[in-house]
Design a protein around this motif. Structure first.
Motif, mmCIF file in Angstrom:
data_model
loop_
_atom_site.group_PDB
_atom_site.id
_atom_site.type_symbol
_atom_site.label_atom_id
_atom_site.label_comp_id
_atom_site.label_asym_id
_atom_site.label_seq_id
_atom_site.Cartn_x
_atom_site.Cartn_y
_atom_site.Cartn_z
ATOM 1 N N GLY A 154 9.063 16.039 -33.356
ATOM 2 C CA GLY A 154 8.055 17.205 -33.813
ATOM 3 C C GLY A 154 6.841 17.893 -32.960
ATOM 4 N N GLY A 155 7.154 16.959 -32.004
ATOM 5 C CA GLY A 155 6.538 18.358 -31.249
ATOM 6 C C GLY A 155 5.216 17.845 -30.675
ATOM 7 N N LYS A 156 5.552 17.818 -29.115
ATOM 8 C CA LYS A 156 4.631 17.697 -27.849
ATOM 9 C C LYS A 156 2.565 17.787 -28.420
ATOM 10 N N ASN A 157 2.708 18.320 -29.346
ATOM 11 C CA ASN A 157 1.264 19.474 -29.057
ATOM 12 C C ASN A 157 1.000 18.218 -30.979
ATOM 13 N N THR A 158 1.863 17.774 -31.130
ATOM 14 C CA THR A 158 1.662 16.650 -33.123
ATOM 15 C C THR A 158 0.758 15.193 -32.930
ATOM 16 N N VAL A 159 0.178 15.335 -34.023
ATOM 17 C CA VAL A 159 -0.698 13.409 -33.563
ATOM 18 C C VAL A 159 0.660 12.487 -33.651
ATOM 19 N N PRO A 160 0.334 11.194 -33.346
ATOM 20 C CA PRO A 160 1.038 10.807 -33.836
ATOM 21 C C PRO A 160 1.176 10.126 -34.780
ATOM 22 N N GLY A 161 2.443 9.991 -35.123
ATOM 23 C CA GLY A 161 2.639 8.845 -37.306
ATOM 24 C C GLY A 161 4.005 8.963 -37.121
ATOM 25 N N VAL A 162 3.551 9.080 -39.041
ATOM 26 C CA VAL A 162 4.934 8.536 -39.508
ATOM 27 C C VAL A 162 5.142 9.929 -40.198
ATOM 28 N N ARG A 163 6.192 11.108 -39.115
ATOM 29 C CA ARG A 163 6.728 11.798 -39.859
ATOM 30 C C ARG A 163 8.044 11.826 -41.259
ATOM 31 N N ASN A 164 7.518 12.731 -42.301
ATOM 32 C CA ASN A 164 8.260 12.582 -43.183
ATOM 33 C C ASN A 164 8.872 13.894 -43.671
ATOM 34 N N TYR A 165 10.027 13.454 -44.357
ATOM 35 C CA TYR A 165 11.348 15.041 -44.164
ATOM 36 C C TYR A 165 11.401 15.199 -45.527
ATOM 37 N N GLY A 166 10.377 14.142 -46.772
ATOM 38 C CA GLY A 166 10.442 13.672 -48.410
ATOM 39 C C GLY A 166 11.907 13.158 -48.887
ATOM 40 N N LEU A 167 12.351 13.469 -49.685
ATOM 41 C CA LEU A 167 13.014 13.071 -51.369
ATOM 42 C C LEU A 167 14.185 13.524 -50.349
ATOM 43 N N TRP A 168 15.314 13.308 -50.618
ATOM 44 C CA TRP A 168 16.918 13.931 -50.388
ATOM 45 C C TRP A 168 17.910 13.279 -51.665
ATOM 46 N N ASP A 169 18.847 13.998 -51.569
ATOM 47 C CA ASP A 169 19.865 13.779 -52.126
ATOM 48 C C ASP A 169 20.372 12.410 -52.322
ATOM 49 N N LYS A 170 20.269 11.236 -52.813
ATOM 50 C CA LYS A 170 20.896 10.105 -52.538
ATOM 51 C C LYS A 170 22.056 10.104 -51.899
ATOM 52 N N ASP A 171 22.907 10.785 -52.854
ATOM 53 C CA ASP A 171 24.177 10.863 -52.641
ATOM 54 C C ASP A 171 24.661 11.716 -51.499
ATOM 55 N N LYS A 172 24.187 13.002 -51.304
ATOM 56 C CA LYS A 172 24.925 13.831 -50.634
ATOM 57 C C LYS A 172 24.150 13.740 -48.881
ATOM 58 N N SER A 173 22.775 13.479 -48.810
ATOM 59 C CA SER A 173 22.438 13.701 -47.670
ATOM 60 C C SER A 173 22.309 12.370 -47.149
ATOM 61 N N ARG A 174 22.542 12.603 -44.910
ATOM 62 C CA ARG A 174 22.698 11.643 -44.445
ATOM 63 C C ARG A 174 21.946 11.327 -43.165
ATOM 64 N N TYR A 175 21.760 10.083 -42.653
ATOM 65 C CA TYR A 175 20.378 9.961 -42.190
ATOM 66 C C TYR A 175 20.962 8.654 -41.959
ATOM 67 N N ASP A 176 20.429 7.901 -40.499
ATOM 68 C CA ASP A 176 19.914 6.525 -40.133
ATOM 69 C C ASP A 176 19.610 6.036 -41.125
ATOM 70 N N VAL A 177 18.651 4.328 -41.155
ATOM 71 C CA VAL A 177 17.746 4.227 -42.540
ATOM 72 C C VAL A 177 17.222 3.218 -41.286
ATOM 73 N N PHE A 178 16.189 2.777 -42.018
ATOM 74 C CA PHE A 178 15.108 1.629 -41.249
ATOM 75 C C PHE A 178 15.632 0.328 -41.789
#
Length: 400
Positions: free
Chosen positions: A273-297
């Protein structure tokens, strides 16, 4: 028109609407009379009489003594400020853990009185669980009189406390991970109803997870199953946020229970997200639950059992590790169990061991040289070839 004529007209109008024929079509016939009467009453500042006329229409009932009318009415006047049903939660947030018991507080009253109910109608109490989709609720428990009904995986685990006649508090026993969330207590009496909301939080730990296939290989449904396979559930945003506030820093984006994709950063840096940004929870928004692929918490809590590193004379392949735990009366441990033991029990061991998903990890609660020198963490070795005879094994023995 003189004042005497005005008064006479008002009385006629009042008498007429008192005996008005029921049904909307018939009520329309008299709208003209109401309009005229209202103007007259306003002229002579008789607003109270107009109020009385309108109330008489709303509270009219059939008159049993007048046989000349097919649909007669008797007037009942109800006070405008009558007692109103109120539902109150003494605590907005309750904390517990997996396997525990908890009481979600809820009581009901009538405003300006100390009574629980009017006695005219039966009290209906309904508990539901709110979801990230605010249009949907999950039924939990319903009670009316002597009738009781619980739903889904709450069956056999929920009951009303009923410590007093106005107590609608819900007791949940043997809490499971899926019980986490916000609950609505609704009390209904006749046409009156009110609600209160209580949040149930669980003590636990959030951890990032990706499978053997590597980074960003799970759609939403696969992410849910991956967490379940590791003795956990997919984490909520609130759980991830609390973990971030406690220091969780992870640069890979992962699914959350509401279908959003986010990741927590406590130390801003260029690839995250960049070294000059503030700490926080970065949000990619809502994605297609069938086609989009990420890790999981994932999120897990206390367990009812014993987590341990198996002392064995030799290092083991993955298959040998499985058999060694079984021979010891246990099962090979899961990722959620090693995180729970590390975070909630302070488990510390500087020996890398196999886990059920084929990964190799070890938990460090006391950072030291050659054993995670900079931070307390569950260290991840990777997903080595299962035929490599290089590691020990972590086992889990459940208590009955």
């Amino acid at each position: 028109m003189n004042e005497k004529s005005i008064r006479a007209t008002a009385v006629v109008a009042y008498t007429t609407v008192t005996y008005i024929v029921p049904g909307f079509k018939h009520f329309i016939v008299y709208l003209g009379i109401f309009s005229s009467v209202k103007k007259i009453l306003l002229t002579i500042k008789m607003k109270s009489l107009l109020f009385l006329v309108l109330i008489s229409v709303c509270w009219a009932e059939p008159h049993s003594n007048n046989s000349s009318l097919g649909h007669e009415r008797i007037v009942h006047i109800q006070a405008e400020n009558g007692p109103r049903l109120l539902v109150v939660a003494e605590q907005a947030k309750i904390f517990s853990h997996r396997g525990g018991n908890v009481t979600l507080p809820c009581k009901f009253y009538h405003e300006h009185t100390s009574t629980a109910g009017s006695g005219t109608h039966k009290i209906r109490i309904k508990w539901t669980k709110l979801t990230s989709d605010y249009l949907k609720e999950v039924d939990v428990f319903v009670a009316m009189g002597h009738h009781r009904k619980s739903y889904g995986n709450y069956q056999g685990r929920v009951l009303l406390r009923e410590s007093s006649e106005n107590d609608a508090s819900l007791i949940i026993t043997n809490i499971i991970l899926e019980d986490y969330g916000r609950y609505k207590c609704e009390v209904i009496e006749g046409l009156e109803d009110d609600t209160a909301v209580v949040a149930l939080n669980l003590e636990g730990v959030v951890f990032p997870y990706s499978p053997r296939l590597g980074r960003y290989n799970l759609n939403f449904h696969e992410a849910q199953l991956a967490c379940l396979d590791q003795d956990s559930v997919i984490a909520s945003f609130d759980q991830l946020y609390d973990a971030w506030r406690s220091g969780l820093d992870w640069c890979n984006a992962g699914w959350l229970s509401d279908g959003s994709v986010q990741y927590p950063i406590t130390k801003p840096r260029e690839p995250c997200g960049g070294k000059n940004t503030v700490p926080g929870v970065r949000n990619y928004g809502l994605w297609d639950k069938d086609k989009s692929r990420y890790d999981v918490f994932c999120f897990t809590s206390n367990f009812n059992g014993r987590f341990y590193y198996l002392i064995h004379p030799t290092k083991l392949t993955y298959d040998e590790a499985l058999q060694a735990c079984l021979k010891d009366g246990a099962q090979i441990a899961k990722v959620g169990q090693i995180f729970a033991a590390w975070k909630l029990l302070g488990y510390d061991r500087c020996d890398a061991g196999w886990l059920a998903d084929g990964s190799v990890r070890y938990p460090i609660s006391r950072p030291r040289k050659r054993c995670s020198p900079n931070e307390a963490a569950v260290r991840f070795v990777g997903f080595p070839d299962k035929k490599h005879k290089l590691y020990g094994v972590y086992c889990f023995k459940a208590y009955n």
